[in-house]
Design an enzyme around this catalytic site. Structure first.
Site, PDB file in Angstrom:
ATOM      1  N   ASP A   1       2.419  14.616   1.928  1.00 36.67           N
ATOM      2  CA  ASP A   1       3.606  13.849   2.294  1.00 36.67           C
ATOM      3  C   ASP A   1       3.826  12.744   1.270  1.00 36.67           C
ATOM      4  O   ASP A   1       2.970  11.878   1.080  1.00 36.67           O
ATOM      5  CB  ASP A   1       3.423  13.244   3.690  1.00 36.67           C
ATOM      6  CG  ASP A   1       4.641  12.457   4.128  1.00 36.67           C
ATOM      7  OD1 ASP A   1       5.573  13.078   4.664  1.00 36.67           O
ATOM      8  OD2 ASP A   1       4.671  11.224   3.923  1.00 36.67           O
TER       9      ASP A   1
ATOM     10  N   TYR B   1       7.554   5.611  -2.373  1.00 35.68           N
ATOM     11  CA  TYR B   1       6.103   5.438  -2.517  1.00 35.68           C
ATOM     12  C   TYR B   1       5.675   5.463  -3.990  1.00 35.68           C
ATOM     13  O   TYR B   1       4.560   5.025  -4.317  1.00 35.68           O
ATOM     14  CB  TYR B   1       5.332   6.560  -1.815  1.00 35.68           C
ATOM     15  CG  TYR B   1       5.588   6.737  -0.348  1.00 35.68           C
ATOM     16  CD1 TYR B   1       6.137   5.720   0.432  1.00 35.68           C
ATOM     17  CD2 TYR B   1       5.270   7.950   0.271  1.00 35.68           C
ATOM     18  CE1 TYR B   1       6.375   5.923   1.789  1.00 35.68           C
ATOM     19  CE2 TYR B   1       5.496   8.143   1.623  1.00 35.68           C
ATOM     20  CZ  TYR B   1       6.056   7.143   2.375  1.00 35.68           C
ATOM     21  OH  TYR B   1       6.280   7.350   3.711  1.00 35.68           O
TER      22      TYR B   1
ATOM     23  N   LYS C   1      10.999  12.400   0.646  1.00 37.42           N
ATOM     24  CA  LYS C   1      12.020  11.698   1.430  1.00 37.42           C
ATOM     25  C   LYS C   1      13.054  11.013   0.552  1.00 37.42           C
ATOM     26  O   LYS C   1      12.737  10.504  -0.523  1.00 37.42           O
ATOM     27  CB  LYS C   1      11.358  10.656   2.337  1.00 37.42           C
ATOM     28  CG  LYS C   1      10.225  11.202   3.179  1.00 37.42           C
ATOM     29  CD  LYS C   1       9.600  10.119   4.051  1.00 37.42           C
ATOM     30  CE  LYS C   1       8.271  10.587   4.600  1.00 37.42           C
ATOM     31  NZ  LYS C   1       7.194  10.533   3.590  1.00 37.42           N
TER      32      LYS C   1
ATOM     33  N   HIS D   1      14.724   9.209   4.857  1.00 33.75           N
ATOM     34  CA  HIS D   1      13.593   8.329   5.160  1.00 33.75           C
ATOM     35  C   HIS D   1      13.885   7.374   6.313  1.00 33.75           C
ATOM     36  O   HIS D   1      13.020   7.127   7.169  1.00 33.75           O
ATOM     37  CB  HIS D   1      13.213   7.543   3.910  1.00 33.75           C
ATOM     38  CG  HIS D   1      11.788   7.113   3.870  1.00 33.75           C
ATOM     39  ND1 HIS D   1      11.087   6.950   2.706  1.00 33.75           N
ATOM     40  CD2 HIS D   1      10.905   6.823   4.860  1.00 33.75           C
ATOM     41  CE1 HIS D   1       9.843   6.574   2.974  1.00 33.75           C
ATOM     42  NE2 HIS D   1       9.722   6.483   4.271  1.00 33.75           N
TER      43      HIS D   1
END
Length: 322
Positions: free
Chosen positions: A51, A56, A86, A119
């Site tokens: 994931d 990130y 996302k 997201h």
């Protein structure tokens, strides 16, 4: 190598989603050699679902690690892993969705995603660097319909095998389902014994939307840093009686709800422990004990609440599911 259970998604993709995923969100966000090394260890141990997300900044190390394992022969091909990423809020504008996915695929060195999620049900000023927190004055109204139409185009073009959402309430899902041509296959949300999401789960099960659980161990070591799960006496007692770690009890509980569990540890031994939840189960008394734990959301997402933004209270953001 561990054998991880899988679930078929409503998207009709031939590939099922492994119910244990390795998360790659490490705050402050940014790529690192430690992250790449941890992903290599995870693949060796049997993790096949990863994931990630644009915000990130973990897509590139993930892509590098997977490419390395394919070159070395540990993985036969990219098709042996399930990759979720996302769409960040600054790209949650109809004209930016496809370019954002293109950038994600370039970072991952891949031709397609297995699952692409919105997201947050929020938009921010476009062309901003991916960062959290962001200036609240940059929050903009979220045009769910047009963004979802672009997400549907991503799936139609074969750039992702399935599409879904993250951090959506029942009310927001209901709105999305009212006009979507391709319904969301997954809703990724906070789920753990201290925030069990019973109402949302019932809603999603009835509509064939798979729940994916982030923060299954609570907030320790995260952006919000609360220890409510790991310090829960009920869970400590169950763990002691079972001869398991408290983390394993939490992960097993989430797994027994039929959710996908997103775990996150770069420690080799804990990564191994997180996979040792399939050959035992909680008994009915233990399940009832967990069901009685007082509920509270660990992550209210105050970053998205502003007097001048589309969500003026936590209640508005979560539609009362707090």
């Amino acid at each position: 190598m561990a054998s991880v259970s899988e679930v078929a998604l409503s998207s009709g993709s031939a590939k099922s989603m492994p119910l244990i995923a390795m998360g790659t969100a490490v705050y402050p966000f940014g790529p690192s050699d430690a992250m790449r090394a941890a992903i290599l260890r995870a693949i060796e141990l049997g993790y096949r679902h990863f994931d990630t997300a644009a915000v990130y900044q973990s897509e590139k190390p993930l892509g590098d690690a997977i490419a390395e394992t394919i070159r070395s022969g540990v993985l036969g091909s990219r098709d042996e892993v399930f990759i979720t990423s996302k769409l960040w809020c600054s790209d949650a504008h109809k004209e930016l969705v496809l370019p954002a996915l293109g950038n994600t695929l370039m970072n991952l060195q891949m031709e397609y995603l297995d699952l692409y999620l919105i997201h947050w049900p929020a938009s921010t000023k476009p062309e901003r660097l991916y960062e959290v927190p962001f200036p609240k004055e940059e929050l903009l109204p979220f045009d769910m319909r047009s963004v979802w139409e672009a997400m549907e185009e991503c799936q139609t073009l074969g750039l992702t095998k399935a599409i879904g959402v993250s951090n959506f309430s029942c009310k927001k899902l209901e709105k999305l389902l009212s006009f979507s041509k391709i319904p969301p296959a997954v809703n990724q949300v906070e789920v753990n014994p201290v925030w069990q999401q019973k109402k949302l789960r019932e809603f999603c099960v009835a509509r064939r939307i798979q729940l994916a659980a982030y923060s299954p161990l609570g907030g320790r070591g995260t952006l919000w840093g609360k220890d409510w799960v790991m310090e829960c006496d009920v869970l400590k007692d169950i763990a002691k009686a079972k001869g398991k770690t408290l983390a394993q009890v939490c992960l097993r509980w989430v797994y027994e709800q039929a959710d996908c569990v997103i775990v996150k540890s770069f420690n080799r031994e804990r990564m191994k422990e997180n996979l040792l939840i399939f050959d035992w189960e909680l008994n009915e008394e233990e399940r009832q004990m967990i069901a009685q734990i007082p509920q509270r959301r660990l992550f209210p997402a105050l970053e998205f609440v502003s007097n001048h933004g589309p969500y003026k209270s936590v209640g508005e953001l979560w539609d009362g599911e707090i």
